[in-house]
Design a protein around this motif. Sequence first.
Motif, mmCIF file in Angstrom:
data_model
loop_
_atom_site.group_PDB
_atom_site.id
_atom_site.type_symbol
_atom_site.label_atom_id
_atom_site.label_comp_id
_atom_site.label_asym_id
_atom_site.label_seq_id
_atom_site.Cartn_x
_atom_site.Cartn_y
_atom_site.Cartn_z
ATOM 1 N N UNK A 187 0.832 -1.200 0.000
ATOM 2 C CA UNK A 187 0.000 0.000 0.000
ATOM 3 C C UNK A 187 0.872 1.258 0.000
ATOM 4 N N UNK A 188 0.324 2.335 -0.553
ATOM 5 C CA UNK A 188 1.037 3.600 -0.665
ATOM 6 C C UNK A 188 0.241 4.714 0.009
ATOM 7 N N UNK A 189 0.971 5.634 0.645
ATOM 8 C CA UNK A 189 0.371 6.803 1.263
ATOM 9 C C UNK A 189 1.136 8.045 0.843
ATOM 10 N N UNK A 190 0.415 9.156 0.717
ATOM 11 C CA UNK A 190 1.047 10.460 0.542
ATOM 12 C C UNK A 190 0.955 11.147 1.900
ATOM 13 N N UNK A 191 2.068 11.205 2.625
ATOM 14 C CA UNK A 191 2.077 11.621 4.028
ATOM 15 C C UNK A 191 1.646 13.071 4.188
ATOM 16 N N UNK A 192 1.012 13.364 5.343
ATOM 17 C CA UNK A 192 0.667 14.757 5.632
ATOM 18 C C UNK A 192 1.031 15.199 7.039
ATOM 19 N N UNK A 193 1.603 14.300 7.868
ATOM 20 C CA UNK A 193 2.042 14.717 9.195
ATOM 21 C C UNK A 193 3.006 13.664 9.743
ATOM 22 N N UNK A 194 3.655 13.984 10.869
ATOM 23 C CA UNK A 194 4.629 13.042 11.426
ATOM 24 C C UNK A 194 4.671 13.146 12.943
ATOM 25 N N UNK A 212 5.772 3.762 1.241
ATOM 26 C CA UNK A 212 5.480 2.415 0.734
ATOM 27 C C UNK A 212 5.494 1.445 1.916
ATOM 28 N N UNK A 213 4.362 0.845 2.198
ATOM 29 C CA UNK A 213 4.257 -0.126 3.292
ATOM 30 C C UNK A 213 4.853 -1.458 2.844
ATOM 31 N N UNK A 214 5.773 -2.004 3.647
ATOM 32 C CA UNK A 214 6.410 -3.271 3.278
ATOM 33 C C UNK A 214 6.182 -4.380 4.301
ATOM 34 N N UNK A 215 5.651 -4.046 5.473
ATOM 35 C CA UNK A 215 5.399 -5.068 6.496
ATOM 36 C C UNK A 215 4.482 -4.498 7.561
ATOM 37 N N UNK A 216 3.768 -5.366 8.300
ATOM 38 C CA UNK A 216 3.065 -4.876 9.488
ATOM 39 C C UNK A 216 4.090 -4.583 10.583
ATOM 40 N N UNK A 217 3.925 -3.472 11.295
ATOM 41 C CA UNK A 217 4.794 -3.180 12.425
ATOM 42 C C UNK A 217 4.551 -4.206 13.530
ATOM 43 N N UNK A 218 5.442 -4.229 14.498
ATOM 44 C CA UNK A 218 5.375 -5.239 15.564
ATOM 45 C C UNK A 218 4.011 -5.218 16.258
ATOM 46 N N UNK A 219 3.398 -6.393 16.338
ATOM 47 C CA UNK A 219 2.128 -6.514 17.040
ATOM 48 C C UNK A 219 0.908 -6.150 16.232
ATOM 49 N N UNK A 220 1.086 -5.724 14.986
ATOM 50 C CA UNK A 220 -0.043 -5.353 14.134
ATOM 51 C C UNK A 220 -0.469 -6.565 13.322
ATOM 52 N N UNK A 221 -1.767 -6.844 13.317
ATOM 53 C CA UNK A 221 -2.253 -7.990 12.563
ATOM 54 C C UNK A 221 -2.235 -9.264 13.390
ATOM 55 N N UNK A 222 -2.433 -10.375 12.713
ATOM 56 C CA UNK A 222 -2.581 -11.656 13.397
ATOM 57 C C UNK A 222 -1.272 -12.395 13.602
ATOM 58 N N UNK A 223 -0.233 -12.018 12.868
ATOM 59 C CA UNK A 223 1.003 -12.791 12.909
ATOM 60 C C UNK A 223 1.918 -12.300 14.035
ATOM 61 N N UNK A 224 2.538 -13.246 14.733
ATOM 62 C CA UNK A 224 3.559 -12.925 15.730
ATOM 63 C C UNK A 224 4.956 -13.220 15.198
ATOM 64 N N UNK A 225 5.060 -13.453 13.876
ATOM 65 C CA UNK A 225 6.359 -13.750 13.289
ATOM 66 C C UNK A 225 7.256 -12.521 13.330
ATOM 67 N N UNK A 226 8.557 -12.713 13.549
ATOM 68 C CA UNK A 226 9.462 -11.560 13.576
ATOM 69 C C UNK A 226 9.573 -10.909 12.199
#
Length: 265
Positions: A98-105, A207-221
Amino acid sequence: MTRAPLGLIAGTGFYDLGALVDPAEHTVPTAFGDARVVRGTWHGIPVVFLTRHGAGHSVPPHLVNYRANIRALADLGVRDVVAVNVTGSIDPDLRPGDLLCLDDFLDLTRQRPVTFFDGSGPEGVVHTDVVEPYHPAIRREILDAASTAGRPVRDGGVYACFEGPRFETRAEVRLARLAGADVAGMTGVPEVTLALEAGLRYAAISLVVNPASGVGDSDEPITMDEINAVLRTSSAAVLEILDELVHTRATFPDPTDPDPTEPFA
């Protein structure tokens, strides 16, 4: 009048731009150290390309010389900058690719030089307004280019910048999500605020390349193999958007302000 070059900054997975014509590497000395850039043309307009991590991804995110990089772009006459950030998703609705056009940080870094205005220069201490850190005109160019290229991009997103080079803990990701962050990365700050201080119009594609730690169902590193696999399939979308953006710019007169703000002597 010579057309101002467009600055392009990228990191993980984007180490060269195959579309550049007559690319030439240059070392640009600045008061903050040397910066390595590649100069060339794309659709006939001048481009200055900078890869944050250097040759072979040799510079970790917390040691990137952001001040030298931004100062070098400004010294080379760049007025507008489009950056690419490879990120992990904090928003569970975001998926790899997924892609985002950022607007804040959010700035969650701890030990980086974060300003040109540290009180040692003739300007003294300067407090820079960051109510709109990503320039609306450059954001509009990105979104229009994505639409023309047929590449979906979310309009808006909050980038949480962590120190790195380690990945974030689950608790850190929960904290960032509570603060409104959508994606996590390690290189977007202080790059964006330094660009503001230097009078550059700056915007960024995430450009999103992975779920951050703890996001989603997977506990894989999180692994670099996982990230590189997504980059192999998704980086083309980013390059298509950049190509359309540059092509559109080449069709029209120089869109940059003829009298850019120059905070430096």
